[in-house]
Design an enzyme around this catalytic site. Structure first.
Site, PDB file in Angstrom:
ATOM      1  N   LYS A 266       0.846  -1.195   0.000  1.00  0.00           N
ATOM      2  CA  LYS A 266       0.000   0.000   0.000  1.00  0.00           C
ATOM      3  C   LYS A 266       0.883   1.248   0.000  1.00  0.00           C
ATOM      4  O   LYS A 266       2.100   1.151   0.214  1.00  0.00           O
ATOM      5  CB  LYS A 266      -0.926  -0.004   1.223  1.00  0.00           C
ATOM      6  CG  LYS A 266      -0.219   0.041   2.559  1.00  0.00           C
ATOM      7  CD  LYS A 266      -1.217   0.050   3.704  1.00  0.00           C
ATOM      8  CE  LYS A 266      -0.505  -0.023   5.035  1.00  0.00           C
ATOM      9  NZ  LYS A 266      -1.300   0.450   6.150  1.00  0.00           N
TER      10      LYS A 266
ATOM     11  N   ARG B 224     -10.315   0.281  15.272  1.00  0.00           N
ATOM     12  CA  ARG B 224     -10.201   0.978  13.991  1.00  0.00           C
ATOM     13  C   ARG B 224     -11.224   0.340  13.058  1.00  0.00           C
ATOM     14  O   ARG B 224     -12.319   0.840  12.926  1.00  0.00           O
ATOM     15  CB  ARG B 224      -8.757   0.887  13.462  1.00  0.00           C
ATOM     16  CG  ARG B 224      -8.469   1.821  12.313  1.00  0.00           C
ATOM     17  CD  ARG B 224      -6.994   1.882  11.940  1.00  0.00           C
ATOM     18  NE  ARG B 224      -6.493   0.668  11.309  1.00  0.00           N
ATOM     19  CZ  ARG B 224      -5.275   0.572  10.746  1.00  0.00           C
ATOM     20  NH1 ARG B 224      -4.461   1.615  10.751  1.00  0.00           N
ATOM     21  NH2 ARG B 224      -4.886  -0.556  10.197  1.00  0.00           N
TER      22      ARG B 224
ATOM     23  N   HIS C 229      -5.754  -7.008  13.277  1.00  0.00           N
ATOM     24  CA  HIS C 229      -4.538  -6.194  13.189  1.00  0.00           C
ATOM     25  C   HIS C 229      -4.131  -5.778  14.601  1.00  0.00           C
ATOM     26  O   HIS C 229      -4.989  -5.394  15.401  1.00  0.00           O
ATOM     27  CB  HIS C 229      -4.817  -4.963  12.321  1.00  0.00           C
ATOM     28  CG  HIS C 229      -3.594  -4.179  11.950  1.00  0.00           C
ATOM     29  ND1 HIS C 229      -2.430  -4.775  11.522  1.00  0.00           N
ATOM     30  CD2 HIS C 229      -3.355  -2.840  11.936  1.00  0.00           C
ATOM     31  CE1 HIS C 229      -1.531  -3.829  11.262  1.00  0.00           C
ATOM     32  NE2 HIS C 229      -2.059  -2.655  11.513  1.00  0.00           N
TER      33      HIS C 229
ATOM     34  N   ARG D  27       1.196 -10.674   7.139  1.00  0.00           N
ATOM     35  CA  ARG D  27       1.231  -9.464   6.300  1.00  0.00           C
ATOM     36  C   ARG D  27       2.487  -8.677   6.653  1.00  0.00           C
ATOM     37  O   ARG D  27       2.674  -8.250   7.797  1.00  0.00           O
ATOM     38  CB  ARG D  27      -0.022  -8.605   6.559  1.00  0.00           C
ATOM     39  CG  ARG D  27      -1.328  -9.368   6.364  1.00  0.00           C
ATOM     40  CD  ARG D  27      -2.547  -8.464   6.519  1.00  0.00           C
ATOM     41  NE  ARG D  27      -2.588  -7.756   7.774  1.00  0.00           N
ATOM     42  CZ  ARG D  27      -3.101  -8.230   8.908  1.00  0.00           C
ATOM     43  NH1 ARG D  27      -3.626  -9.442   8.943  1.00  0.00           N
ATOM     44  NH2 ARG D  27      -3.086  -7.499  10.000  1.00  0.00           N
TER      45      ARG D  27
ATOM     46  N   TYR E 181      15.789  31.901   3.237  1.00  0.00           N
ATOM     47  CA  TYR E 181      14.610  32.667   3.682  1.00  0.00           C
ATOM     48  C   TYR E 181      14.696  32.972   5.173  1.00  0.00           C
ATOM     49  O   TYR E 181      15.114  32.133   5.967  1.00  0.00           O
ATOM     50  CB  TYR E 181      13.336  31.867   3.415  1.00  0.00           C
ATOM     51  CG  TYR E 181      12.956  31.808   1.955  1.00  0.00           C
ATOM     52  CD1 TYR E 181      12.708  32.967   1.233  1.00  0.00           C
ATOM     53  CD2 TYR E 181      12.843  30.587   1.311  1.00  0.00           C
ATOM     54  CE1 TYR E 181      12.345  32.908  -0.110  1.00  0.00           C
ATOM     55  CE2 TYR E 181      12.479  30.511  -0.023  1.00  0.00           C
ATOM     56  CZ  TYR E 181      12.228  31.683  -0.739  1.00  0.00           C
ATOM     57  OH  TYR E 181      11.881  31.615  -2.046  1.00  0.00           O
TER      58      TYR E 181
ATOM     59  N   CYS F 232      14.018  25.200   1.683  1.00  0.00           N
ATOM     60  CA  CYS F 232      13.089  25.838   0.735  1.00  0.00           C
ATOM     61  C   CYS F 232      12.226  24.765   0.073  1.00  0.00           C
ATOM     62  O   CYS F 232      12.420  23.570   0.283  1.00  0.00           O
ATOM     63  CB  CYS F 232      13.850  26.580  -0.362  1.00  0.00           C
ATOM     64  SG  CYS F 232      15.221  27.573   0.193  1.00  0.00           S
ATOM     65  N   MET F 233      11.341  25.192  -0.801  1.00  0.00           N
ATOM     66  CA  MET F 233      10.488  24.238  -1.508  1.00  0.00           C
ATOM     67  C   MET F 233      11.341  23.274  -2.355  1.00  0.00           C
ATOM     68  O   MET F 233      11.056  22.086  -2.458  1.00  0.00           O
ATOM     69  CB  MET F 233       9.501  24.993  -2.409  1.00  0.00           C
ATOM     70  CG  MET F 233       8.419  24.109  -2.985  1.00  0.00           C
ATOM     71  SD  MET F 233       7.315  24.987  -4.095  1.00  0.00           S
ATOM     72  CE  MET F 233       6.374  25.983  -2.970  1.00  0.00           C
ATOM     73  N   ASP F 234      12.412  23.801  -2.961  1.00  0.00           N
ATOM     74  CA  ASP F 234      13.215  23.003  -3.895  1.00  0.00           C
ATOM     75  C   ASP F 234      14.675  22.869  -3.494  1.00  0.00           C
ATOM     76  O   ASP F 234      15.452  22.242  -4.223  1.00  0.00           O
ATOM     77  CB  ASP F 234      13.201  23.652  -5.289  1.00  0.00           C
ATOM     78  CG  ASP F 234      11.849  24.206  -5.641  1.00  0.00           C
ATOM     79  OD1 ASP F 234      10.914  23.403  -5.767  1.00  0.00           O
ATOM     80  OD2 ASP F 234      11.717  25.443  -5.733  1.00  0.00           O
TER      81      ASP F 234
HETATM   82  C1  PLP Z   1      -4.152  -4.072   8.246  1.00  0.00           C
HETATM   83  C2  PLP Z   1      -2.657  -3.963   8.125  1.00  0.00           C
HETATM   84  N1  PLP Z   1      -1.934  -5.090   8.030  1.00  0.00           N
HETATM   85  C3  PLP Z   1      -0.583  -5.063   7.918  1.00  0.00           C
HETATM   86  C4  PLP Z   1       0.096  -3.875   7.899  1.00  0.00           C
HETATM   87  C5  PLP Z   1       1.589  -3.879   7.817  1.00  0.00           C
HETATM   88  O1  PLP Z   1       2.129  -3.457   9.029  1.00  0.00           O
HETATM   89  P1  PLP Z   1       3.725  -3.281   9.167  1.00  0.00           P
HETATM   90  O2  PLP Z   1       4.099  -2.231   8.192  1.00  0.00           O
HETATM   91  O3  PLP Z   1       3.913  -2.847  10.584  1.00  0.00           O
HETATM   92  O4  PLP Z   1       4.304  -4.606   8.848  1.00  0.00           O
HETATM   93  C6  PLP Z   1      -0.610  -2.675   7.994  1.00  0.00           C
HETATM   94  C7  PLP Z   1       0.111  -1.408   8.001  1.00  0.00           C
HETATM   95  O5  PLP Z   1      -0.241  -0.404   8.511  1.00  0.00           O
HETATM   96  C8  PLP Z   1      -2.033  -2.720   8.096  1.00  0.00           C
HETATM   97  O6  PLP Z   1      -2.752  -1.598   8.176  1.00  0.00           O
END
Ligand code: PLP
Length: 357
Positions: free
Chosen positions: A37, A131, A161, A215, A256, A302-304
């Site tokens: 993600k 959550r 989670h 995961r 700046y 700065c921005m850049d």
């Molecule tokens: C639902 C869920 N599973 C797994 C992960 C992965 O977690 P991590 O990056 O701590 O391994 C995340 C990350 O935020 C998550 O939201």
């Protein structure tokens, strides 16, 4: 796109695969699902997934439907789990694109449009993070019954989670016990059961005989908060080259707000990276690496552009490593009073990712 500026993030895919393989060994015989993600935590999801497909990985997790669709367009045959909330028409789009969704509340279920293709579902259980997910035994039983009534739904997996796997083990255990309780009282056979994130799988997966998958997010990218873990390798190095060197005498001001005043003869290097690249202003006071030495960031970012106080040994166009070398991502996270996740995710799309295979 052509590049005319020497600022880029070097992504080391070999190291990324090393991290995955090392953790896969720890959790064997379960299968690690790479979490890609947020554009693979800033590494570039399309390229990371391409590399991992070549290594035989075929299941990935993202948060948004948009992220899954971006990958689906390029990779028609991989499995994709969306861990965020998908509602209404999104569920239809997911089913049509063979994207697995997370069912977290009754609203999603009740407002699901009529489907013509199968929708793969993973049930999210809230064991204490408050959550996403179903919380009570009653709701969990009811949602399973509801899902089974719809012939287009395929309830493939169940997961939770952890909110504290890297900091509060007793709360982790509380969540785990709650999941165990729910799971053992359910009269349903799930094909996929996954609970662990990076921290929990590295430490505790071997104690969980009933899971099938894990995961893996942050530690895929070489980062962890577990002190004794030393096998992970850095995957993200932010680099640039000096654009200009300015020689100052005492009492001159930089940038700046004229916030930095030279105290004597000084050399200030100007770097072509700034807060629009995600190298935020709060980095002032930190360090960069040039020719294996640390140099302080001075003045306002700065921005850049960014200013660094250097010495006579430094030359125009010398390479600068902002982090990922001598200066670790964790050091930058401490400097910014944040977590390593945020350091890599905030480097913006303006910074090209260059892949080292
Ligand atoms: C639902 C869920 N599973 C797994 C992960 C992965 O977690 P991590 O990056 O701590 O391994 C995340 C990350 O935020 C998550 O939201």
């Amino acid at each position: 796109m052509n590049r005319y500026r020497e600022t880029y993030a070097e992504i080391n895919l070999k190291h990324l695969y090393h991290n995955l393989k090392s953790i896969q060994k720890i959790v064997h015989p379960k299968t690690v699902i790479p979490v890609v993600k947020a554009d693979a935590y800033g590494h570039g999801a399309v390229e990371v997934v391409r590399y991992l497909i070549d290594k035989g990985i075929d299941y990935f997790a993202v948060s948004l439907l948009e992220e899954a669709l971006e990958l689906r367009r390029v990779y028609p045959n991989i499995e994709l789990l969306c861990m965020g909330i998908i509602e209404n028409e999104g569920l239809l789009i997911a089913s049509e694109n063979n994207i697995t969704v997370t069912m977290s509340n009754f609203n999603q279920l009740q407002n699901c449009p009529k489907l013509s293709k199968t929708l793969k579902i993973h049930l999210k259980v809230d064991t204490g993070m408050n959550r996403l997910g179903f919380k009570s035994d009653h709701d969990i039983k009811e949602v399973i019954d509801e899902i089974q009534k719809n012939e287009k739904f395929f309830l493939e997996g169940i997961f939770t989670h952890f909110s504290t796997a890297d900091e509060n083990i007793s709360y982790y255990k509380k969540q785990l016990n709650r999941f165990d309780d729910i799971f053992t009282n359910l009269n349903f056979k799930f094909k996929m059961i996954h609970v662990s994130n990076s921290s929990s799988q590295i430490q505790f997966e071997k104690d969980l005989p009933w899971t099938t998958h894990t995961r893996l997010g942050i530690s895929l990218y070489g980062l962890t908060y577990i002190d004794h873990i030393k096998f992970l390798k850095n995957t993200f190095t932010l680099k640039t080259k000096i654009s200009q060197l300015n020689r100052l005498t005492a009492g001159e001001f930089v940038g700046y707000g004229a916030s930095y005043e030279s105290s004597g003869q000084e050399i200030i290097a100007v770097l072509p990276i700034g807060y629009a690249d995600g190298f935020i202003r709060k980095n002032t006071g930190g360090f960069v690496e040039i020719n294996h030495k640390r140099y302080p960031i001075v003045g306002r970012i700065c921005m850049d552009m960014t200013f660094v106080k250097v010495d006579e040994s430094v030359q125009l166009h010398d390479e600068v490593i902002l982090f990922g070398g001598l200066i670790s991502i964790d050091e930058v996270a401490d400097r910014l009073d944040t977590i390593n996740y945020e350091v890599i995710c905030q480097i913006s799309k303006r910074v090209p990712r260059i892949y080292k295979k």
